[in-house]
Design an enzyme around this catalytic site. Structure first.
Site, PDB file in Angstrom:
ATOM      1  N   HIS A  86       0.816  -1.209   0.000  1.00 60.03           N
ATOM      2  CA  HIS A  86       0.000   0.000   0.000  1.00 60.03           C
ATOM      3  C   HIS A  86       0.857   1.271   0.000  1.00 60.03           C
ATOM      4  CE1 HIS A  86      -3.319   2.559  -0.245  1.00 60.03           C
ATOM      5  NE2 HIS A  86      -2.678   3.309   0.628  1.00 60.03           N
ATOM      6  N   TYR A 130       1.725   5.327  -2.584  1.00 58.04           N
ATOM      7  CA  TYR A 130       1.952   6.752  -2.281  1.00 58.04           C
ATOM      8  C   TYR A 130       3.376   7.172  -2.640  1.00 58.04           C
ATOM      9  CZ  TYR A 130      -2.546   6.361  -0.164  1.00 58.04           C
ATOM     10  OH  TYR A 130      -3.874   6.127   0.014  1.00 58.04           O
ATOM     11  N   HIS A 147      -9.253   0.753 -11.403  1.00 60.36           N
ATOM     12  CA  HIS A 147      -8.887   1.694 -10.332  1.00 60.36           C
ATOM     13  C   HIS A 147      -7.430   2.145 -10.475  1.00 60.36           C
ATOM     14  CE1 HIS A 147      -7.906   3.179  -6.327  1.00 60.36           C
ATOM     15  NE2 HIS A 147      -7.072   2.172  -6.139  1.00 60.36           N
ATOM     16  N   PHE A 148      -6.523   1.178 -10.659  1.00 54.76           N
ATOM     17  CA  PHE A 148      -5.128   1.642 -10.594  1.00 54.76           C
ATOM     18  C   PHE A 148      -4.636   2.250 -11.897  1.00 54.76           C
ATOM     19  CE2 PHE A 148      -4.101  -3.099 -10.817  1.00 54.76           C
ATOM     20  CZ  PHE A 148      -3.437  -3.087 -12.032  1.00 54.76           C
ATOM     21  N   HIS A 149      -5.384   2.058 -12.981  1.00 54.16           N
ATOM     22  CA  HIS A 149      -4.985   2.814 -14.178  1.00 54.16           C
ATOM     23  C   HIS A 149      -5.417   4.282 -14.069  1.00 54.16           C
ATOM     24  CE1 HIS A 149      -3.907  -1.088 -15.865  1.00 54.16           C
ATOM     25  NE2 HIS A 149      -3.141  -0.388 -16.686  1.00 54.16           N
ATOM     26  N   ARG A 155      -9.691 -10.269 -13.213  1.00 54.34           N
ATOM     27  CA  ARG A 155      -8.418  -9.685 -13.641  1.00 54.34           C
ATOM     28  C   ARG A 155      -7.413 -10.821 -13.824  1.00 54.34           C
ATOM     29  NH1 ARG A 155      -5.534  -7.084  -8.224  1.00 54.34           N
ATOM     30  NH2 ARG A 155      -3.949  -6.600  -9.765  1.00 54.34           N
ATOM     31  N   ARG A 156      -6.249 -10.494 -14.378  1.00 54.65           N
ATOM     32  CA  ARG A 156      -5.154 -11.450 -14.472  1.00 54.65           C
ATOM     33  C   ARG A 156      -5.563 -12.761 -15.138  1.00 54.65           C
ATOM     34  NH1 ARG A 156      -2.153 -10.087  -8.657  1.00 54.65           N
ATOM     35  NH2 ARG A 156      -0.882  -8.477  -9.586  1.00 54.65           N
TER      36      ARG A 156
HETATM   37 FE1  HAS Z   1      -5.640   1.896  -4.526  1.00 58.89          FE
HETATM   38  C1  HAS Z   1      -5.849  -1.513  -5.028  1.00 58.89           C
HETATM   39  C2  HAS Z   1      -7.812   1.672  -1.904  1.00 58.89           C
HETATM   40  C3  HAS Z   1      -5.281   5.288  -3.926  1.00 58.89           C
HETATM   41  C4  HAS Z   1      -2.946   1.981  -6.648  1.00 58.89           C
HETATM   42  N1  HAS Z   1      -4.621   0.510  -5.636  1.00 58.89           N
HETATM   43  C5  HAS Z   1      -4.879  -0.832  -5.732  1.00 58.89           C
HETATM   44  C6  HAS Z   1      -3.950  -1.455  -6.631  1.00 58.89           C
HETATM   45  C7  HAS Z   1      -3.110  -0.453  -7.059  1.00 58.89           C
HETATM   46  C8  HAS Z   1      -3.542   0.770  -6.436  1.00 58.89           C
HETATM   47  C9  HAS Z   1      -1.932  -0.605  -8.001  1.00 58.89           C
HETATM   48  O1  HAS Z   1      -8.942  -0.517  -0.091  1.00 58.89           O
HETATM   49  C10 HAS Z   1      -3.957  -2.914  -7.053  1.00 58.89           C
HETATM   50  C11 HAS Z   1      -3.036  -3.767  -6.266  1.00 58.89           C
HETATM   51  C12 HAS Z   1      -3.078  -5.175  -6.800  1.00 58.89           C
HETATM   52  O2  HAS Z   1      -2.437  -5.435  -7.848  1.00 58.89           O
HETATM   53  O3  HAS Z   1      -3.760  -6.021  -6.220  1.00 58.89           O
HETATM   54  N2  HAS Z   1      -6.450   3.233  -3.205  1.00 58.89           N
HETATM   55  C13 HAS Z   1      -7.345   2.937  -2.235  1.00 58.89           C
HETATM   56  C14 HAS Z   1      -7.714   4.159  -1.528  1.00 58.89           C
HETATM   57  C15 HAS Z   1      -6.995   5.176  -2.118  1.00 58.89           C
HETATM   58  C16 HAS Z   1      -6.194   4.583  -3.147  1.00 58.89           C
HETATM   59  C17 HAS Z   1      -8.679   4.276  -0.389  1.00 58.89           C
HETATM   60  N3  HAS Z   1      -4.384   3.350  -5.171  1.00 58.89           N
HETATM   61  C18 HAS Z   1      -4.398   4.678  -4.790  1.00 58.89           C
HETATM   62  C19 HAS Z   1      -3.319   5.381  -5.426  1.00 58.89           C
HETATM   63  C20 HAS Z   1      -2.655   4.447  -6.201  1.00 58.89           C
HETATM   64  C21 HAS Z   1      -3.345   3.183  -6.027  1.00 58.89           C
HETATM   65  C22 HAS Z   1      -3.022   6.838  -5.223  1.00 58.89           C
HETATM   66  C23 HAS Z   1      -1.474   4.587  -7.056  1.00 58.89           C
HETATM   67  C24 HAS Z   1      -0.783   5.681  -7.246  1.00 58.89           C
HETATM   68  N4  HAS Z   1      -6.668   0.373  -3.664  1.00 58.89           N
HETATM   69  C25 HAS Z   1      -7.460   0.499  -2.564  1.00 58.89           C
HETATM   70  C26 HAS Z   1      -7.905  -0.845  -2.143  1.00 58.89           C
HETATM   71  C27 HAS Z   1      -7.346  -1.751  -3.039  1.00 58.89           C
HETATM   72  C28 HAS Z   1      -6.575  -0.952  -3.972  1.00 58.89           C
HETATM   73  C29 HAS Z   1      -8.770  -1.199  -1.015  1.00 58.89           C
HETATM   74  C30 HAS Z   1      -7.498  -3.277  -3.021  1.00 58.89           C
HETATM   75  C31 HAS Z   1      -8.542  -3.712  -3.964  1.00 58.89           C
HETATM   76  C32 HAS Z   1      -8.617  -5.210  -4.049  1.00 58.89           C
HETATM   77  O4  HAS Z   1      -9.594  -5.764  -3.550  1.00 58.89           O
HETATM   78  O5  HAS Z   1      -7.703  -5.865  -4.598  1.00 58.89           O
HETATM   79  C33 HAS Z   1      -7.008   6.638  -1.692  1.00 58.89           C
HETATM   80  O6  HAS Z   1      -5.698   7.062  -1.405  1.00 58.89           O
HETATM   81  C34 HAS Z   1      -7.628   7.542  -2.709  1.00 58.89           C
HETATM   82  C35 HAS Z   1      -7.740   8.967  -2.214  1.00 58.89           C
HETATM   83  C36 HAS Z   1      -8.001   9.934  -3.317  1.00 58.89           C
HETATM   84  C37 HAS Z   1      -8.975  10.840  -3.349  1.00 58.89           C
HETATM   85  C38 HAS Z   1      -9.125  11.759  -4.560  1.00 58.89           C
HETATM   86  C39 HAS Z   1      -8.767  13.210  -4.254  1.00 58.89           C
HETATM   87  C40 HAS Z   1      -8.815  14.035  -5.496  1.00 58.89           C
HETATM   88  C41 HAS Z   1      -7.821  14.825  -5.913  1.00 58.89           C
HETATM   89  C42 HAS Z   1      -7.988  15.542  -7.204  1.00 58.89           C
HETATM   90  C43 HAS Z   1      -7.411  16.928  -7.193  1.00 58.89           C
HETATM   91  C44 HAS Z   1      -7.756  17.678  -8.428  1.00 58.89           C
HETATM   92  C45 HAS Z   1      -6.861  18.352  -9.184  1.00 58.89           C
HETATM   93  C46 HAS Z   1      -7.249  19.098 -10.374  1.00 58.89           C
HETATM   94  C47 HAS Z   1      -5.408  18.412  -8.879  1.00 58.89           C
HETATM   95  C48 HAS Z   1      -9.936  10.980  -2.228  1.00 58.89           C
HETATM   96  C49 HAS Z   1      -6.575  14.998  -5.106  1.00 58.89           C
HETATM   97  C50 HAS Z   1      -8.659  18.829 -10.636  1.00 58.89           C
HETATM   98  C51 HAS Z   1      -9.151  19.669 -11.681  1.00 58.89           C
HETATM   99  C52 HAS Z   1     -10.422  19.934 -11.781  1.00 58.89           C
HETATM  100  C53 HAS Z   1     -10.891  20.747 -12.910  1.00 58.89           C
HETATM  101  C54 HAS Z   1     -11.411  19.442 -10.761  1.00 58.89           C
HETATM  102 CU    CU Z   2      -3.894  -0.009  -0.912  1.00 56.91          CU
END
Ligand code: HAS
Ligand code: CU
Length: 561
Positions: A235, A239, A386-388, A449-450
């Site tokens: 995890h 980050y 999700h991760f893409h 997947r996979r």
């Molecule tokens: Fe995830 C699985 C939960 C974030 C990557 N995640 C994965 C896997 C990868 C991955 C690679 O709880 C697969 C692993 C595998 O191969 O089995 N993930 C989360 C949660 C977050 C999260 C709660 N993941 C990421 C990030 C990754 C990433 C970041 C890569 C960089 N993830 C999971 C969970 C799994 C999981 C389970 C397991 C699933 C399973 O069952 O296998 C949080 O950190 C997300 C928080 C993000 C937000 C969004 C905030 C919005 C922002 C936008 C700002 C806007 C801007 C401009 C700058 C709340 C910051 C906008 C412009 C406008 C005009 C609006």
């Molecule tokens: Cu995670």
């Protein structure tokens, strides 16, 4: 933030040795991106049955290569380049000993080459070597020892890189005892702190279990234990990929938008929260593992929900900074300011589209994190969807966009074509919108997947809009656009490298609206945060790991108890 380079000098004018390291790290990163993209397109077209140029038996070799080159090599090489730039720039001093810097770069490059060879050897039947263990490489899948040895050397390289940056920071501290840590340096140090804590577990897993097992020194391992140690690291590593993107959003994007970072203290709070909360959440990847008690999973879920906070704070601060920039450029109205932004610049539009997609990726992450709803999507194509969006867009697209801004600073060469750059980042957005949305949708249909050949023909009115086969077409088109976008990015960069050097490209970074002086001193107390982070890790992991060893033995059933 330090306004270190105030003169007309670019980074390479001022720090030519460091700039060379940054360029080398970026080029290694982009080479991995090229390889990853080639395996990506092969795999998209294979899974969706559009074109099968490899036998399905090679599918896992392709998938491993795609995953390792993209998320371990491309992202982390970019990170070390960016952090070298950021630390040197914001401290306004060279690294202590450039030979050490080249040493860690050399270790990383050698390690990744060895791991890459062990994976690619899987394609050659006459070589008895394979490492089809996917980028998550936990047992019971087993790789050739070269795979683990290469990864070990690579990770040791990153540790030495961290030490190089910490030592340089301490030298600066002696010269500036009373100054606040410059924001970019603060980001480097906190991210590396998180990395040391996180990677300790994967190092233990590889050195104590996987490598000896692969070498034949031990007969078996405890799969639940190696999985748990992997996700302890797995995890926070997400980050580790994300923090370079956040650094660019906080410190570079506001400048490109024509403004300034809204709040330095809030940015520091966000990075501290990542140090504290990134690690004690890994069990959210193991909600379906039978060997871990529900209560521990619940604790991990609770921590994960807290971990949303720093990203939500980021969404606020970054958008506020961009709005500030737009209003500085004469923007008015509730949303009218959006038209006063430099949308023609690929570095701006790329980062904004990356942020927009991250909002969607963060949302699907929240779904993943819910213990009960996770049962619906776990191991389906929803997860790659999700991760893409997260690593594949928030991170990858920000890195590409950031390159359009930073490359001239580290080479004195202007980007070959901003138009191609703009087209490229928009193409990425469209390709990913198609691909990842369809992946999420297929996941909800239950498509795993996979799997090389997910046979769902005839399922759910296949040709209907939103049916399995129609979604396959969206995935194939999306994946193809992403491949084209990557080639355009790399081609543009190669042509940029052929450009003659010019002067006048310096783009100094402005100081934030609310600066470091407004941030409470305690935020810079890294020792305190490390102490709390380790305590949380012990609370989250000591009992589950003890229970796993107690039940299954240190080396699997019947041994080592
Ligand atoms: Fe995830 C699985 C939960 C974030 C990557 N995640 C994965 C896997 C990868 C991955 C690679 O709880 C697969 C692993 C595998 O191969 O089995 N993930 C989360 C949660 C977050 C999260 C709660 N993941 C990421 C990030 C990754 C990433 C970041 C890569 C960089 N993830 C999971 C969970 C799994 C999981 C389970 C397991 C699933 C399973 O069952 O296998 C949080 O950190 C997300 C928080 C993000 C937000 C969004 C905030 C919005 C922002 C936008 C700002 C806007 C801007 C401009 C700058 C709340 C910051 C906008 C412009 C406008 C005009 C609006
Ligand atoms: Cu995670």
């Amino acid at each position: 933030m330090s306004t270190a380079i105030e003169s007309e000098q670019t980074f390479v004018d001022k720090f030519p040795d460091e700039a060379r390291v940054v360029r080398a790290a970026f080029l290694s990163s982009f080479f991995a991106l090229l390889l990853g993209a080639i395996f990506g397109i092969i795999q998209t077209l294979h899974r969706t049955d559009v074109a099968r140029i490899i036998p399905s038996t090679d599918y896992y070799t392709v998938l491993t290569a795609h995953g390792v080159f993209m998320v371990i090599s491309f992202t982390i090489f970019f990170l070390v380049g960016l952090f070298t730039w950021a630390l040197t720039r914001s401290l306004d001093r060279p690294l202590l000993n450039i030979k050490i810097t080249w040493t860690w770069y050399g270790l990383m490059a050698t390690g990744m080459t060895l791991t890459g060879i062990s994976i690619l050897a899987g394609f050659v039947d006459s070589i008895d070597m394979s490492a089809d263990v996917l980028y998550t490489f936990y047992a019971p899948l087993q790789a050739h020892p070269l795979f683990y040895a290469g990864l070990t050397v690579f990770i040791v390289g990153t540790w030495i890189a961290g030490a190089d940056w910490f030592r340089t920071f301490l030298a600066w501290r002696r010269e500036h005892p009373d100054e606040r840590i410059p924001l970019q340096t603060f980001m480097v140090l906190t991210t590396m702190t998180m990395w040391y804590i996180a990677s300790s577990a994967v190092a233990a897993s590889v050195l104590l279990f996987l490598l000896p097992w692969s070498l034949g020194f031990i007969d078996q391992v405890n799969p639940t234990l190696t999985r748990t140690l992997f996700w302890f690291f797995g995890h926070p590593v997400v980050y580790f990929w994300l923090m370079p993107a956040y650094m660019l959003w906080y410190t570079v994007l506001p400048k490109i938008a024509g403004g300034r970072l809204f709040s330095d203290p809030l940015a520091r709070v966000v990075f501290v929260l990542f140090v504290l909360l990134s690690t004690p959440v890994g069990i959210h990847h193991q909600y379906l593992d039978p060997g871990i008690a529900e209560g521990f999973k619940f604790i991990s879920m609770t921590n994960t929900m807290f971990l949303l906070l720093p990203s939500l704070l980021t969404a606020f601060t970054v958008v506020a900074s961009v709005e500030y920039g737009a209003r500085q450029r004469g923007g008015t109205g509730l949303l009218g300011w959006l038209t006063n932004l430099p949308w023609r610049k690929p570095e701006f539009t790329g980062m904004m589209l990356a942020g927009l997609m991250f909002a969607a990726g963060g949302f699907s992450g929240m779904v993943n994190a819910g213990m009960n709803i996770n049962y619906l999507i776990h191991n389906t194509l929803w997860v790659p969807g999700h991760f893409h969006l997260t690593v594949g867009t928030a991170v990858a697209l920000t890195m590409m966009a950031g390159t359009y801004w930073i490359w001239p600073q580290i080479s004195n060469k202007p980007i070959y074509s901003s138009q191609i750059g703009l087209f490229q980042v928009v193409l990425w957005f469209i390709g990913m919108a198609l691909m990842s949305n369809a992946m999420h949708a297929q996941g909800l249909l239950g498509v795993p997947r996979r799997t090389a050949e997910p046979e769902y023909s005839g399922f759910d009115y296949p040709t209907m809009f939103g049916g399995f086969e129609e979604l396959n077409i969206q995935i194939a088109i999306g994946g193809t656009l992403l491949f084209v976008s990557t080639i355009l990015f790399l081609g543009n960069l190669v042509l940029t490298m052929g450009n003659p050097k010019v002067s006048g490209l310096a783009e100094p970074l402005p100081s934030p609206v609310s600066g470091a002086e407004d941030a409470p001193q305690v935020l810079d107390n890294l020792r305190l945060w490390v102490g709390i982070a380790l305590t949380l890790v012990v609370l989250a992991y000591a009992l589950p790991i003890a229970a796993i060893i107690n039940r299954g033995g240190l080396l699997g059933p019947g041994v080592g108890t």
